[in-house]
Every structure is written in structure tokens, then in C-alpha cells.
Design a protein around this motif. Sequence first.
Motif, mmCIF file in Angstrom:
data_model
loop_
_atom_site.group_PDB
_atom_site.id
_atom_site.type_symbol
_atom_site.label_atom_id
_atom_site.label_comp_id
_atom_site.label_asym_id
_atom_site.label_seq_id
_atom_site.Cartn_x
_atom_site.Cartn_y
_atom_site.Cartn_z
ATOM 1 N N GLU A 1 0.830 -1.203 0.000
ATOM 2 C CA GLU A 1 0.000 0.000 0.000
ATOM 3 C C GLU A 1 0.870 1.260 0.000
ATOM 4 O OE1 GLU A 1 -2.556 -0.385 3.349
ATOM 5 O OE2 GLU A 1 -3.934 -1.804 2.354
ATOM 6 N N ASP A 2 1.976 1.212 0.747
ATOM 7 C CA ASP A 2 2.849 2.384 0.802
ATOM 8 C C ASP A 2 3.532 2.628 -0.547
ATOM 9 O OD1 ASP A 2 3.930 4.511 2.445
ATOM 10 O OD2 ASP A 2 5.869 3.511 2.233
ATOM 11 N N ILE A 3 3.916 1.546 -1.222
ATOM 12 C CA ILE A 3 4.536 1.694 -2.548
ATOM 13 C C ILE A 3 3.531 2.261 -3.548
ATOM 14 C CG2 ILE A 3 5.391 0.373 -4.534
ATOM 15 C CD1 ILE A 3 6.987 -1.320 -2.638
ATOM 16 N N GLN A 4 2.292 1.790 -3.486
ATOM 17 C CA GLN A 4 1.260 2.307 -4.387
ATOM 18 C C GLN A 4 1.053 3.805 -4.174
ATOM 19 O OE1 GLN A 4 -2.169 -0.138 -3.662
ATOM 20 N NE2 GLN A 4 -1.345 -1.895 -4.792
ATOM 21 N N SER A 5 1.081 4.228 -2.924
ATOM 22 C CA SER A 5 0.938 5.650 -2.610
ATOM 23 C C SER A 5 2.147 6.437 -3.102
ATOM 24 C CB SER A 5 0.774 5.832 -1.100
ATOM 25 O OG SER A 5 0.776 7.199 -0.749
ATOM 26 N N TRP A 6 3.327 5.870 -2.932
ATOM 27 C CA TRP A 6 4.578 6.516 -3.346
ATOM 28 C C TRP A 6 4.637 6.676 -4.862
ATOM 29 C CZ3 TRP A 6 8.217 3.939 -6.380
ATOM 30 C CH2 TRP A 6 9.444 4.568 -6.547
ATOM 31 N N GLU A 7 4.164 5.672 -5.604
ATOM 32 C CA GLU A 7 4.236 5.697 -7.064
ATOM 33 C C GLU A 7 3.441 6.856 -7.672
ATOM 34 O OE1 GLU A 7 2.955 1.768 -8.088
ATOM 35 O OE2 GLU A 7 5.015 1.094 -8.472
#
Length: 580
Positions: free
Chosen positions: A420-426
Motif C-alpha cells: 500500500e505504501d509503494i502504491q501511494s509513493w508511485e
Amino acid sequence: MSSPVDTIKERISLVEVVGSYVKLDPVGGNMKGRCPFHSEKSASFFVSPARNTYHCFGCNRGGDVFQFIQDIEGVTFKEALVQLAERAGITLEKYSPGVDKKTVIENDRLRALLEHATIFFQQQFKEYPDAYHYIRERGLIKDSIQKFRIGFAPPPWQSVSHVLEKAGYTYEEMNQVGLVIQGNRGWYDRFRSRVMFPIMDTQGRVVGFSGRFIEVPGSDTKQADAKYVNSPENILYHKSKILYGYHEAKHAMRIDEHCVVVEGQMDLVMSHQSGVRSAVALSGTALTRDQIALIRRFTDTIVVALDSDSAGQKASNRSILLALEEGCDVKVVVLEPGNDPADIVKKDPQEWRTIVDTAPRFIDVVINSLESIADEKKRFTEARNLVYPLIRFLAGALEKDRAFRHLARVLEVSDTAVREDIQSWEKTYVPQSIKTDSQQSPEQPPTRRISLQKRFLGVVLWLERFQPDTAKEYKDAYDALVEEKGAFDALQQELASVLSDSFMFAEMTYTEEKISLALDDIQAFLLALELDIIEVEFTKTLTQMRDAEKHGPIPESLVTQCHLLAERINTLKATTVKES
């Protein structure tokens, strides 16, 4: 008139060509040996002299002499044609009178000059035993010295130049390949009091030298200020396109399924001496896209093992990032300060082989490095800065899933939280294009595009003789690609000076009977041209975003455009792989 392909097949024996790579033994009316394309204990590779074909019953590879050279050398059909024509003693220009025969003759003469110089340097160990003693003390054995044709440039100001002049070469020719320098008192040798490492092209032909200073009787100690001196770039030697030792390593890369990249000639020679024969060397710079392309002819896995000094680390980081960007699986050898591959091999060759075989993936090394950060908040920040961008380069869902789980363990959080954090970061991440020293400014016409345009132009004009309507469709397709009516005609005028060469190359490659090959290549050229155009546009958009960021928030339109271009680039790269 027979085509160049037919003439080459008539003149060249497949048995002789294959036999220069593989030990063949007669079995009935055929020849048998161990397959050069995969590792095997029992020979299952057969060559049929009657049919002039080969086939391996282990890996199922087979074909004619052109296919063999394409497979063993990792080259295109056109490149195989040129190599085999040279081997057969066929002058390709006679099939098309527009070729620049003078340039071919001049380049052959320069290669002969460099070969003459190499032999001279090899012979100097007899006159300068201290130089030979030095390289033996460094750990090199006699076979390695001979294999890589290592020699010595004597201390006098005119040694190799004097010998070459006697052999009939001019100082202007010596200067063309960087062997001499013109001073106030005339010409003098560039390389003096130096152990000489010949730099060779993909076919094993000498194109330049790297010389390491050592002191022997008669040495000018001022030369010691520059530990290494390398040949300047010239008509035969382009540093960004050469990897030291590549001609010896390329077949081992296929068998070992990886390429080991080291820093410097001694590391390379010692690595091969230890049994790690898939190694190539850089010359103090980072990997370039052209060099990575050479490696990827045989493997997609690169083991980066560069010096532990600061310059080596800088080159290592740039090499790793560019290799990842180009789609390679990158592993790393983490060297202790002051401990280079050559030092390890000299102490224990088996240790170096083990280090290479057990090299971890770069992303795992970076993830594990987070464990040393005690502060949790800083650890999370470093994960976003260092690890998240690397995960983007991973090829498949399984690889990404493995990285997610590894990172979650180190951060002591759940896999779901990481995802979820990577999706937000992307959503806010702006990808950075990795530049190399050889890259041109986006404002300059990219060399790759010019090369593609030349080849595309030649084959379309060749096709026009047989299928004018189809050729017109491709001309219109080019106009649509660059969004300019009449662009193909403008391109023809722009490249008028090389038109005969482009047409000649198509004439050498295609025949009316096999016109489908030309059609396939035209499609591939159009895809590659589109990819090149979009990549340049992508770089320009990144520059605009960086400029905008200096004055406030980045406009959403630029972010959207950047992501759309990135998606199109990925799609085209995937299509290009399928086409090839």
C-alpha cells in the motif's frame, strides 16, 4: 548473379567455421562435438558437411553457417554477413559500386599497424626482464600473458614508432590510432615504460591499448605521474562501445549465464586465470548502454564487482542503475576496502570463484543495509528513497512479491503495508533517467536514431524496386510517426551523402525471393524509431518537471504526460523483445 549469401555458402565450409569454436570428431559422414550453446558432458552437437547444417540434440539449436555465427557471436544477420564475407575473402562492395572502398582499405591498414605494434610490445619482455618479473609478481601466469597478448613499451622516446616507420607506416597513421604524439621536436611515442594491455574489439582485433607505468632502467620518472595511459578514441576505438576481454568472455557468458564486470585489466586477466572466464573490464568509467547491449547478446545477468575506492564505487552505482534500467538482473560483489579481485585471485583463486557464484542480488543488499539504521522513521524514509525505485525495475510479479516480503521482514511490518505504501509513493514518484558519459544532449540528434534512419531509408528504397505500393505505405507510416507530411522525402535529402551506402547494405542483405525478411526489418525499424523518439520526449519532460519544481509544485499535466510516456516506452520495449 548469385547473392552474397549464396556465394558465401559456396565458399565457406561450415565444418571449418564450427571447428574454430568447437573440437569436432568424425562420426560416420558427420562431425560431432560438445555443444557450444549449453553445458553438457556427452557430445550431442552434430555438423553435416553434406547439408552444410548443424544441429544439437540437447538444446535443439540448429541451422546454417549464418545462423551459427548469429548464435555463437550474438550478432544480427547483417553482422554475420559482414564477418563471413571477410572470412571468405569476398569483397562486398563489388555487388554495389557505391561502397567507399578507400575507407575499407585504410581501416584494414590501421588494424595491421596496431597488430604490428602489439607484436613489437610482446617481444620486449626479452629486452626488459624487470617488466616481465613485475607482471609475474602480480600473479599472472605465462598462459594468461600470452592469451591477452600483454607486452611492454620501452622507455625511449621513439621505440615502437621507429619500428613502425621502418615497416612502411607513416607518423600520421600512427597518430590516427593514438600511438604517437607530436611535440616541439617532432613525433614521439605515447606509451613509454608501460606494461601494455591490447584492447580488442568483439572479433578480437586490436583497436587500442592501455598502458600501466612501471619503472625499469632508463625510465623517465615523470611518466609515473599518470599511472595508466589509454589510447584516445579513434576511427577504430570507441571507449563506450568496448569492453576489455569481451572477445574472450562472450562464449563463457552464455554457458555461465552471467557476465562479471570488474574494474581494470589486471582484475580481468586474473579473473579469467582463476576460472571466472565470463568477466569483462571497464576502464575507470561506468557501463554504457552500448556495453550493456553487448553483454545482453549472451546473458541478462550481470555481476558487478568493481574496486572499493571512491571512483570505483561511483562507477559501480551508475553501472548498476543503468543495467537495471536496461532490464538486467544485477548482482553485486561487495569488496572490502583495499581488496580487489586481482588480490583475491592471487591469494586464493577458489575464493574468487565462490564469491562470484554466491553474489547476492543488488536489491537484497540494499534492503539488508536498512537493518543497520536504528531509527525507525529514518529506516522507512531510506526504504522509500533507495528500495522503492529499485522495485520498479523488477521484471515480474514473483520477483516483486519476493522483494515486498523481504522488505517487510526488515522493516518489521506486514506485506500489505509495504504494498500500500509503494502504491501511494508511485503516484508522486518521478522516474530519473540514468545518463552515461556517452549520452548526448536531448537537443542533439541521437546517434542511435540516425543509424536507424539510415537503415530504414536503405531498405525502403530497395523495396520500392519490387513492391512500390508497399514501399509507399512505409513512407507514409514514417511521415505519420514524426507527424510531418513529406518527412520521408526530407530524410532522403538529408541523408543523401550516405544514401548509396544505405542502399548497398540493403542490396547485400535482401533478395527478391526472401522479401519477407525486408518487411520484418522495416517493421522493427519503425518500432525502434518510435521508441527512440518517445525516450527523447520523456527526457525532455523530466527536464521540464525539474525546472518547474524549482518554482513550486509540479503541474499535474507534466506528471501525467511523464507517466503516459513511460507506459508507452514499456509497451514498445516489450513489443520489440517479441519482434526480435
